[in-house]
Write a protein that holds these residues in place. Structure first.
Motif, PDB file in Angstrom:
ATOM      1  N   GLU A 258      45.071 -35.142  64.987  1.00  0.00           N
ATOM      2  CA  GLU A 258      44.404 -34.444  66.512  1.00  0.00           C
ATOM      3  C   GLU A 258      43.118 -34.038  65.924  1.00  0.00           C
ATOM      4  O   GLU A 258      43.038 -33.325  64.976  1.00  0.00           O
ATOM      5  N   ILE A 259      42.374 -34.580  66.191  1.00  0.00           N
ATOM      6  CA  ILE A 259      40.731 -34.056  66.174  1.00  0.00           C
ATOM      7  C   ILE A 259      40.333 -34.329  67.159  1.00  0.00           C
ATOM      8  O   ILE A 259      39.864 -34.867  68.071  1.00  0.00           O
ATOM      9  N   TYR A 260      39.734 -32.909  67.526  1.00  0.00           N
ATOM     10  CA  TYR A 260      38.791 -31.830  68.792  1.00  0.00           C
ATOM     11  C   TYR A 260      37.933 -31.332  68.463  1.00  0.00           C
ATOM     12  O   TYR A 260      37.638 -30.183  67.115  1.00  0.00           O
ATOM     13  N   ARG A 261      37.261 -30.573  69.012  1.00  0.00           N
ATOM     14  CA  ARG A 261      36.036 -29.832  69.304  1.00  0.00           C
ATOM     15  C   ARG A 261      36.319 -29.625  71.047  1.00  0.00           C
ATOM     16  O   ARG A 261      36.971 -29.280  71.717  1.00  0.00           O
ATOM     17  N   THR A 262      35.846 -27.808  71.027  1.00  0.00           N
ATOM     18  CA  THR A 262      35.231 -28.225  72.436  1.00  0.00           C
ATOM     19  C   THR A 262      33.840 -28.063  72.933  1.00  0.00           C
ATOM     20  O   THR A 262      33.153 -28.005  71.967  1.00  0.00           O
TER      21      THR A 262
ATOM     22  N   ILE B  75      31.876 -25.866  73.996  1.00  0.00           N
ATOM     23  CA  ILE B  75      30.990 -24.686  73.189  1.00  0.00           C
ATOM     24  C   ILE B  75      30.401 -24.955  71.978  1.00  0.00           C
ATOM     25  O   ILE B  75      29.577 -23.933  71.901  1.00  0.00           O
ATOM     26  N   ASP B  76      31.194 -25.853  71.422  1.00  0.00           N
ATOM     27  CA  ASP B  76      31.125 -25.809  69.742  1.00  0.00           C
ATOM     28  C   ASP B  76      31.119 -27.131  69.332  1.00  0.00           C
ATOM     29  O   ASP B  76      32.334 -27.850  69.694  1.00  0.00           O
ATOM     30  N   PRO B  77      30.065 -27.746  68.597  1.00  0.00           N
ATOM     31  CA  PRO B  77      29.826 -29.239  68.021  1.00  0.00           C
ATOM     32  C   PRO B  77      30.354 -29.527  67.566  1.00  0.00           C
ATOM     33  O   PRO B  77      30.816 -30.351  66.572  1.00  0.00           O
ATOM     34  N   GLY B  78      31.466 -28.813  66.543  1.00  0.00           N
ATOM     35  CA  GLY B  78      32.056 -29.093  65.359  1.00  0.00           C
ATOM     36  C   GLY B  78      33.580 -29.429  65.493  1.00  0.00           C
ATOM     37  O   GLY B  78      34.136 -29.160  66.328  1.00  0.00           O
ATOM     38  N   TRP B  79      33.782 -30.181  64.943  1.00  0.00           N
ATOM     39  CA  TRP B  79      35.150 -30.875  64.735  1.00  0.00           C
ATOM     40  C   TRP B  79      36.168 -30.198  64.338  1.00  0.00           C
ATOM     41  O   TRP B  79      35.768 -29.890  63.090  1.00  0.00           O
TER      42      TRP B  79
ATOM     43  N   TYR C 284      37.471 -20.767  80.502  1.00  0.00           N
ATOM     44  CA  TYR C 284      37.499 -21.271  78.993  1.00  0.00           C
ATOM     45  C   TYR C 284      36.837 -22.541  78.686  1.00  0.00           C
ATOM     46  O   TYR C 284      37.350 -23.425  79.567  1.00  0.00           O
ATOM     47  N   PRO C 285      37.117 -22.279  77.509  1.00  0.00           N
ATOM     48  CA  PRO C 285      36.114 -24.194  76.717  1.00  0.00           C
ATOM     49  C   PRO C 285      37.045 -25.183  77.737  1.00  0.00           C
ATOM     50  O   PRO C 285      38.624 -25.455  76.948  1.00  0.00           O
TER      51      PRO C 285
END
Length: 90
Positions: free
Chosen positions: A28-32, A34-38, A6-7
């Protein structure tokens, strides 16, 4: 599937609880990993989520600014559905 499959979820320093005009919101502001998008996610006191992720934000500050702009333009009602607004009288 192992936990390593899992990322990782990376939360921004802008993730916080806020109170606006007496209304509690969890922002909440988050990203994974594996993905740079917030992603911007706002939960109201009823547990209803408002998610902005399409397209994802290029930076966490941009996501926070989008939250501020939504509050400025639409007010607190942007985070409540019709039924919740009637319940609150807004």
């Amino acid at each position: 599937m192992d936990a390593k499959d899992y990322p990782e979820i990376i939360f921004s320093d802008h993730t916080q609880s806020v109170v606006i005009d007496g209304h509690h919101l969890d922002v909440e502001i988050y990203r994974t990993s594996i993905d740079p998008g917030w992603i911007l996610s706002v939960e109201n006191q009823f547990g209803t989520l408002t998610v902005s992720d399409n397209p994802p934000f290029f930076g966490d500050v941009l996501a926070w600014r989008a939250f501020e702009e939504l509050v400025r333009e639409e007010g607190i009602t942007a985070f409540y559905n019709k039924k919740e607004r009637r319940k609150l009288g807004i």
